[in-house]
Write a protein that holds these residues in place. Sequence first.
Motif, PDB file in Angstrom:
ATOM      1  N   GLY A 594     -13.606 -20.655  -5.799  1.00 31.06           N
ATOM      2  CA  GLY A 594     -14.002 -19.408  -6.452  1.00 31.06           C
ATOM      3  C   GLY A 594     -12.897 -18.377  -6.501  1.00 31.06           C
ATOM      4  O   GLY A 594     -13.067 -17.303  -7.072  1.00 31.06           O
ATOM      5  N   ILE A 595     -11.732 -18.696  -5.897  1.00 30.96           N
ATOM      6  CA  ILE A 595     -10.588 -17.772  -5.921  1.00 30.96           C
ATOM      7  C   ILE A 595      -9.470 -18.414  -6.731  1.00 30.96           C
ATOM      8  O   ILE A 595      -9.029 -19.524  -6.414  1.00 30.96           O
ATOM      9  N   ASP A 596      -9.001 -17.746  -7.778  1.00 30.85           N
ATOM     10  CA  ASP A 596      -7.907 -18.342  -8.544  1.00 30.85           C
ATOM     11  C   ASP A 596      -6.705 -17.423  -8.734  1.00 30.85           C
ATOM     12  O   ASP A 596      -5.735 -17.808  -9.375  1.00 30.85           O
ATOM     13  N   MET A 597      -6.751 -16.221  -8.144  1.00 27.87           N
ATOM     14  CA  MET A 597      -5.576 -15.352  -8.190  1.00 27.87           C
ATOM     15  C   MET A 597      -5.535 -14.518  -6.915  1.00 27.87           C
ATOM     16  O   MET A 597      -6.571 -14.050  -6.415  1.00 27.87           O
ATOM     17  N   ILE A 598      -4.322 -14.306  -6.371  1.00 29.84           N
ATOM     18  CA  ILE A 598      -4.138 -13.536  -5.133  1.00 29.84           C
ATOM     19  C   ILE A 598      -3.054 -12.493  -5.371  1.00 29.84           C
ATOM     20  O   ILE A 598      -1.952 -12.808  -5.831  1.00 29.84           O
ATOM     21  N   LEU A 599      -3.372 -11.246  -5.051  1.00 27.51           N
ATOM     22  CA  LEU A 599      -2.426 -10.135  -5.177  1.00 27.51           C
ATOM     23  C   LEU A 599      -2.179  -9.506  -3.811  1.00 27.51           C
ATOM     24  O   LEU A 599      -3.004  -9.629  -2.900  1.00 27.51           O
ATOM     25  N   TYR A 600      -1.052  -8.817  -3.679  1.00 27.88           N
ATOM     26  CA  TYR A 600      -0.689  -8.140  -2.425  1.00 27.88           C
ATOM     27  C   TYR A 600      -0.389  -6.677  -2.748  1.00 27.88           C
ATOM     28  O   TYR A 600       0.564  -6.367  -3.471  1.00 27.88           O
ATOM     29  N   ASP A 601      -1.214  -5.769  -2.236  1.00 27.94           N
ATOM     30  CA  ASP A 601      -1.069  -4.346  -2.509  1.00 27.94           C
ATOM     31  C   ASP A 601       0.175  -3.808  -1.798  1.00 27.94           C
ATOM     32  O   ASP A 601       0.304  -3.914  -0.576  1.00 27.94           O
ATOM     33  N   ILE A 602       1.088  -3.200  -2.560  1.00 26.74           N
ATOM     34  CA  ILE A 602       2.344  -2.686  -1.992  1.00 26.74           C
ATOM     35  C   ILE A 602       2.409  -1.158  -2.109  1.00 26.74           C
ATOM     36  O   ILE A 602       3.483  -0.573  -2.211  1.00 26.74           O
ATOM     37  N   THR A 603       1.239  -0.512  -2.065  1.00 28.27           N
ATOM     38  CA  THR A 603       1.163   0.941  -2.228  1.00 28.27           C
ATOM     39  C   THR A 603       1.046   1.620  -0.880  1.00 28.27           C
ATOM     40  O   THR A 603       0.237   1.220  -0.040  1.00 28.27           O
ATOM     41  N   ASN A 604       1.835   2.657  -0.676  1.00 30.86           N
ATOM     42  CA  ASN A 604       1.689   3.477   0.516  1.00 30.86           C
ATOM     43  C   ASN A 604       0.570   4.490   0.287  1.00 30.86           C
ATOM     44  O   ASN A 604       0.080   4.678  -0.829  1.00 30.86           O
ATOM     45  N   LYS A 605       0.142   5.155   1.352  1.00 30.95           N
ATOM     46  CA  LYS A 605      -0.822   6.257   1.240  1.00 30.95           C
ATOM     47  C   LYS A 605      -0.139   7.538   1.683  1.00 30.95           C
ATOM     48  O   LYS A 605       0.195   7.661   2.860  1.00 30.95           O
ATOM     49  N   PRO A 606       0.011   8.567   0.800  1.00 30.52           N
ATOM     50  CA  PRO A 606      -0.264   8.514  -0.614  1.00 30.52           C
ATOM     51  C   PRO A 606       0.759   7.630  -1.352  1.00 30.52           C
ATOM     52  O   PRO A 606       1.780   7.318  -0.760  1.00 30.52           O
ATOM     53  N   PRO A 607       0.480   7.285  -2.595  1.00 34.27           N
ATOM     54  CA  PRO A 607      -0.556   7.764  -3.503  1.00 34.27           C
ATOM     55  C   PRO A 607      -1.863   6.969  -3.482  1.00 34.27           C
ATOM     56  O   PRO A 607      -2.851   7.423  -4.012  1.00 34.27           O
ATOM     57  N   GLY A 608      -1.868   5.770  -2.898  1.00 29.29           N
ATOM     58  CA  GLY A 608      -3.091   4.981  -2.880  1.00 29.29           C
ATOM     59  C   GLY A 608      -3.839   5.181  -1.575  1.00 29.29           C
ATOM     60  O   GLY A 608      -3.223   5.244  -0.506  1.00 29.29           O
ATOM     61  N   THR A 609      -5.160   5.309  -1.606  1.00 28.13           N
ATOM     62  CA  THR A 609      -5.928   5.303  -0.371  1.00 28.13           C
ATOM     63  C   THR A 609      -5.879   3.891   0.220  1.00 28.13           C
ATOM     64  O   THR A 609      -5.476   2.941  -0.452  1.00 28.13           O
ATOM     65  N   ILE A 610      -6.280   3.771   1.488  1.00 27.52           N
ATOM     66  CA  ILE A 610      -6.253   2.446   2.115  1.00 27.52           C
ATOM     67  C   ILE A 610      -7.277   1.536   1.446  1.00 27.52           C
ATOM     68  O   ILE A 610      -6.973   0.406   1.076  1.00 27.52           O
ATOM     69  N   GLU A 611      -8.497   2.021   1.286  1.00 33.53           N
ATOM     70  CA  GLU A 611      -9.514   1.276   0.553  1.00 33.53           C
ATOM     71  C   GLU A 611      -9.327   1.519  -0.948  1.00 33.53           C
ATOM     72  O   GLU A 611      -8.824   2.551  -1.366  1.00 33.53           O
ATOM     73  N   TRP A 612      -9.777   0.575  -1.759  1.00 32.98           N
ATOM     74  CA  TRP A 612      -9.667   0.720  -3.218  1.00 32.98           C
ATOM     75  C   TRP A 612     -10.802   1.546  -3.790  1.00 32.98           C
ATOM     76  O   TRP A 612     -10.675   2.097  -4.872  1.00 32.98           O
TER      77      TRP A 612
END
Length: 613
Positions: A594-612
């Motif tokens: 059921g999983i066919d793509m994997i991404l790795y979040d490379i955003t610091n906080k800020p600007p991205g919150t820890i949760e999406w």
Amino acid sequence: MTTLSTHDQIAIIDFGSQYTHLLARRIRELGVYTEIYPNTIKAHKISPHTRGIILSGGPNSVHDHTALFYDPKIFNLALPLLGLCYGHQLIGQHFGGKVLPGDTKEYGKAELDQLSPSSIFKNIKRKNIVWMSHGDSVVKLPPNFKAIAQTKDCKIAAMENMKERIFGFQFHPEVRHTNCGTQILFNFVSLIARAKTDWKVDNFVAEIIERIKKIAGAKKVFLLVSGGVDSSVSFALLEKALGKKNVFGIHIDNAFLRFKESAHITKILARAGFDNLHVVDASDQFLKRLAGVSNPEEKRTIIGNTFLDVAEQEAQKLGIDLSNWLIGQGTIYPDTIESGGTKHAHKIKTHHNRVEKINALIAQGKIIEPIADLYKDEVRLIGKRLKLNAGILNRHPFPGPGLAIRVLSWKAPVLPRLTHHEIKSFSQNYLQKTYRFKKDFEISILPIQSVGVQGDQRSYAHPALLQGITDWNMASGLATALCNKFAEINRAALLIHPKKISPELIKFIPGTLTKERLALLKKADYKINQRLKALKLYNAIWQCPIILAPLTLQGGETIILRPVASEEGMTANFYRMNRSALQDITRALIAVQGIDMILYDITNKPPGTIEWE
């Protein structure tokens, strides 16, 4: 908190920064008591034991109709003064300088270059990494001030009037990611303000105990217990202050816990001596109320209200009259500040323990929150003082709404206005200029959005997807540059599996919160956490949210890895995992059907919150 009049103190005037309490904590860590005042405080109301004043950051602009009131007589108190971000801009404007929106906004890391020696930079090297989160800048110095540091995009990143002992920083020395921040605050507090260092953490524990006794009085406490660090430490503090027989815990399984989490929580709490605990499975009730809901804020609100409804229902079944009890929560400070919990702080997202129903009970004096002024690392420190076991204290933070906010729910794609040419051209120029990188790479914008925090304000924008960049530094630099340049982007992720794809092959599939999607995420989450522990990475990572996104290549869904390094959760760096460990985790994940793509979040906080969400 009550001002402790025997202590020298630093006064912080709060203009709505996400970091105001963090700043207070950093100064307390230096051994100096700190009091936070609202921006409306009159100068004569500030404690006579104040040795220096700090003006906080905030989401507003000093040059337009959103500018906040302040008492100008504060500048006549003849006390050392430090302005941060908004406070820096306020000083600039008050004394005759000029503040305007910057050509380039700065969110995240920047290199600070000192222009001249200053007492506030004592024992600090010339160049340092600092943390920025701003759109406006001081563009013209006030009379009698001089610029003492700059960054590439901010020519007056620090200024001073040494004769009057007034300093302004556009950056945030209070966050750990400013590598010279502690020394800067020490210089201001101890060398310039000359405040005595006589404040200890033990004072704080004793004060919490006394405050619990004062708030509770003769009432008992009905405590909502998730089993995480915060609620467990709250349980221990309440029992210590009021006695075991006066504290009753309820643990609610809401369907959004990890694989077999509820049973595990019950066992570790029992081992820790928390035996006055009632467990209830309310999974069906939560799932029924959230059926078809996709809006993240609506999800959080429903979950918060349902927690309270279930607690009230169970109390009635147990013969507990809540009109004579207080409801307890393990709320910590980031929950309140990100929910807009101080007067001028912008709401980043509603935490489940800050829904309107809870706020109404708080206003009525029916809620008790022992650790609401603390950050995660402080909570863990207090837990150690209370001798809680490591199995509780070392658990990764887990949000109250649980996996419900990690199953991204979208009924239709959100298409960006930015063109591929715009972002590709900008990225090519940035990589060639900054890293001399001329290899082939790909960048696209995903048709979903996530929550971010930029300049103390909430953002809701798109993630960028990067391919062909394997160097963490380069990927991080580009992620920061994209978020600073384009308002439509507040996050970036690397494609991990498959290694390369044409962006047109990524398709959006409508998806809401269902048992099937939850089951898929639970499998992935369990696999990843097992591998992190086996690879001895679990304790090196502060938190590792696993996100399920409605994006597909061949009928499956997308998993987004979001490991971060942090101390208190108000700021964070994405965790730079070694490649062999990442390959190990990838192999474990692609084995999950059921999983066919994997991404790795490379955003610091800020600007991205820890949760999406």
